[in-house]
Design a protein around this motif. Structure first.
Motif, mmCIF file in Angstrom:
data_model
loop_
_atom_site.group_PDB
_atom_site.id
_atom_site.type_symbol
_atom_site.label_atom_id
_atom_site.label_comp_id
_atom_site.label_asym_id
_atom_site.label_seq_id
_atom_site.Cartn_x
_atom_site.Cartn_y
_atom_site.Cartn_z
ATOM 1 N N SER A 38 41.916 51.085 33.304
ATOM 2 C CA SER A 38 42.805 50.245 32.753
ATOM 3 C C SER A 38 45.056 50.799 32.365
ATOM 4 O O SER A 38 45.551 50.113 33.232
ATOM 5 C CB SER A 38 42.925 49.108 32.058
ATOM 6 N N GLU A 39 44.486 52.079 32.088
ATOM 7 C CA GLU A 39 46.254 51.959 31.398
ATOM 8 C C GLU A 39 46.093 52.690 32.505
ATOM 9 O O GLU A 39 47.990 52.942 32.936
ATOM 10 C CB GLU A 39 46.484 53.420 30.081
ATOM 11 N N ILE A 40 45.587 53.400 33.847
ATOM 12 C CA ILE A 40 46.057 54.162 34.981
ATOM 13 C C ILE A 40 46.450 53.495 35.772
ATOM 14 O O ILE A 40 47.508 53.536 36.599
ATOM 15 C CB ILE A 40 44.982 55.673 35.387
ATOM 16 N N LEU A 41 45.268 52.482 36.482
ATOM 17 C CA LEU A 41 45.655 51.649 36.663
ATOM 18 C C LEU A 41 46.729 51.017 36.988
ATOM 19 O O LEU A 41 47.841 50.155 37.278
ATOM 20 C CB LEU A 41 44.651 50.151 36.773
ATOM 21 N N VAL A 42 47.525 49.955 35.197
ATOM 22 C CA VAL A 42 48.104 49.644 35.435
ATOM 23 C C VAL A 42 49.849 49.803 35.028
ATOM 24 O O VAL A 42 50.526 49.516 36.217
ATOM 25 C CB VAL A 42 48.463 48.786 34.039
ATOM 26 N N ALA A 43 49.775 52.142 35.298
ATOM 27 C CA ALA A 43 51.197 52.862 35.643
ATOM 28 C C ALA A 43 51.328 52.560 36.992
ATOM 29 O O ALA A 43 51.879 52.934 37.097
ATOM 30 C CB ALA A 43 50.386 53.627 34.868
ATOM 31 N N ASN A 44 50.453 52.469 37.212
ATOM 32 C CA ASN A 44 50.350 52.475 39.223
ATOM 33 C C ASN A 44 51.117 51.641 39.556
ATOM 34 O O ASN A 44 51.440 51.008 41.120
ATOM 35 C CB ASN A 44 49.547 52.651 40.250
ATOM 36 N N ILE A 45 51.150 50.067 39.200
ATOM 37 C CA ILE A 45 52.046 49.083 39.693
ATOM 38 C C ILE A 45 52.773 48.384 38.256
ATOM 39 O O ILE A 45 52.907 48.867 37.222
ATOM 40 C CB ILE A 45 51.035 47.639 39.858
ATOM 41 N N ASN A 46 54.506 48.148 38.667
ATOM 42 C CA ASN A 46 55.054 47.264 38.210
ATOM 43 C C ASN A 46 55.076 45.577 37.560
ATOM 44 O O ASN A 46 54.253 44.925 38.680
ATOM 45 C CB ASN A 46 56.626 47.469 39.088
ATOM 46 N N LEU A 47 53.923 45.586 36.579
ATOM 47 C CA LEU A 47 54.084 43.997 36.311
ATOM 48 C C LEU A 47 55.000 42.840 36.012
ATOM 49 O O LEU A 47 54.789 42.294 36.472
ATOM 50 C CB LEU A 47 52.966 44.015 34.655
ATOM 51 N N ASN A 48 56.429 43.624 35.907
ATOM 52 C CA ASN A 48 57.353 42.515 36.773
ATOM 53 C C ASN A 48 57.519 42.494 38.001
ATOM 54 O O ASN A 48 58.406 41.469 37.761
ATOM 55 C CB ASN A 48 58.872 43.336 36.171
ATOM 56 N N ASP A 49 56.685 43.121 38.516
ATOM 57 C CA ASP A 49 57.120 42.340 39.726
ATOM 58 C C ASP A 49 55.725 41.768 40.360
ATOM 59 O O ASP A 49 55.573 41.136 41.869
ATOM 60 C CB ASP A 49 56.101 43.056 40.747
ATOM 61 N N PHE A 50 54.886 41.597 39.463
ATOM 62 C CA PHE A 50 53.572 40.529 40.091
ATOM 63 C C PHE A 50 53.358 39.293 38.832
ATOM 64 O O PHE A 50 52.447 38.906 38.228
ATOM 65 C CB PHE A 50 52.090 41.222 39.146
ATOM 66 N N THR A 51 54.650 38.680 38.851
ATOM 67 C CA THR A 51 54.768 37.824 38.503
ATOM 68 C C THR A 51 54.239 36.106 38.356
ATOM 69 O O THR A 51 54.199 35.495 38.176
ATOM 70 C CB THR A 51 55.855 37.106 37.747
ATOM 71 N N ASP A 52 54.784 36.582 40.357
ATOM 72 C CA ASP A 52 53.970 35.701 41.175
ATOM 73 C C ASP A 52 53.582 35.419 42.236
ATOM 74 O O ASP A 52 53.128 36.921 42.301
ATOM 75 C CB ASP A 52 55.121 34.163 41.101
ATOM 76 N N LEU A 53 53.213 35.434 43.325
ATOM 77 C CA LEU A 53 52.270 35.019 44.418
ATOM 78 C C LEU A 53 53.161 36.220 45.624
ATOM 79 O O LEU A 53 52.706 36.971 46.072
ATOM 80 C CB LEU A 53 51.122 34.385 45.295
ATOM 81 N N GLU A 54 54.198 35.277 45.595
ATOM 82 C CA GLU A 54 54.998 35.761 46.290
ATOM 83 C C GLU A 54 55.843 36.724 46.010
ATOM 84 O O GLU A 54 55.867 37.671 47.135
ATOM 85 C CB GLU A 54 56.399 34.596 46.361
ATOM 86 N N LYS A 55 56.294 37.348 44.868
ATOM 87 C CA LYS A 55 56.927 38.340 44.212
ATOM 88 C C LYS A 55 55.785 40.113 44.614
ATOM 89 O O LYS A 55 56.191 40.769 44.378
ATOM 90 C CB LYS A 55 56.923 38.920 42.694
ATOM 91 N N SER A 56 54.570 39.207 44.247
ATOM 92 C CA SER A 56 52.993 40.833 44.555
ATOM 93 C C SER A 56 52.937 40.899 45.880
ATOM 94 O O SER A 56 52.838 42.071 45.899
ATOM 95 C CB SER A 56 52.125 39.764 44.197
ATOM 96 N N LEU A 57 53.417 39.720 46.426
ATOM 97 C CA LEU A 57 53.384 39.744 48.049
ATOM 98 C C LEU A 57 54.645 41.057 48.599
ATOM 99 O O LEU A 57 54.692 41.587 49.477
ATOM 100 C CB LEU A 57 52.826 39.069 49.117
ATOM 101 N N LYS A 58 55.695 40.665 48.294
ATOM 102 C CA LYS A 58 56.447 41.268 48.029
ATOM 103 C C LYS A 58 56.523 42.879 48.370
ATOM 104 O O LYS A 58 56.875 43.510 48.224
ATOM 105 C CB LYS A 58 57.897 40.844 48.240
#
Length: 129
Positions: A38-58
Motif C-alpha cells: 500500500s505504501e508503494i501504491l499510495v506513493a504513485n498517486i497524489n491523494l490531493n487530486d483524488f478528493t472527488d470523482l471529477e478531480k480523480s478523473l481529471k
C-alpha cells in the motif's frame, strides 16, 4: 463492488453515497496481508487530486481506466480518458480485441466504479493496437 484478484494491486474510487459503513484497519490487520504494498501504491498517486470523482478523473486524463455504471453492473467500459468536467467524462474506448474504438461520454452520476492501474488496465495498455 466487484471481487478482485488481489486487494493489494488495485485503486478503487467509490462514491461516499454508495458506502453504508466502513472500518479503519488497525496496523495488526495489515500484517495479515500477504503482500502489503500500500505504501508503494499510495506513493504513485497524489491523494490531493483524488478528493472527488471529477478531480480523480481529471488527474487520470490520458490513462487507461475501467468504468462500471449503475445501469449495467455486469459489463464495463475500458478506455483512455480524453477529458473530464464537473458532470461527465469522455473515453476513447478500447474493444475486447484491444483495438481503439468509439468515443463515449459518461455522466459522472452514472459511474458506480472506477478502476485504474490494476493488472487488467496495465495489460490492456501493453496490448492496445
Amino acid at each position: 463492488m466487484k471481487k478482485t484478484e488481489s486487494l493489494t494491486d488495485i485503486y478503487t474510487i467509490v462514491k461516499n453515497s454508495d458506502v453504508e459503513k466502513y472500518r479503519t484497519w488497525e496496523e495488526k490487520d495489515y500484517a495479515e496481508l500477504k503482500n502489503d504494498n500500500s505504501e508503494i501504491l499510495v506513493a504513485n498517486i497524489n491523494l490531493n487530486d483524488f478528493t472527488d470523482l471529477e478531480k480523480s478523473l481529471k488527474s487520470l486524463v490520458s490513462e487507461i481506466v475501467s468504468i462500471f455504471t449503475y445501469d449495467d453492473e455486469d459489463s464495463f467500459l475500458v478506455g483512455k480518458i480524453l477529458w473530464a468536467t464537473n458532470d461527465s467524462v469522455k473515453l476513447h474506448l478500447i474493444d475486447e480485441d484491444s483495438n481503439w474504438s468509439d468515443n463515449e461520454i459518461i455522466k459522472l452520476s452514472d459511474i458506480s466504479y472506477l478502476g485504474f492501474d490494476t493488472d487488467y488496465e496495465r495489460e490492456i495498455k501493453k496490448n492496445v493496437v
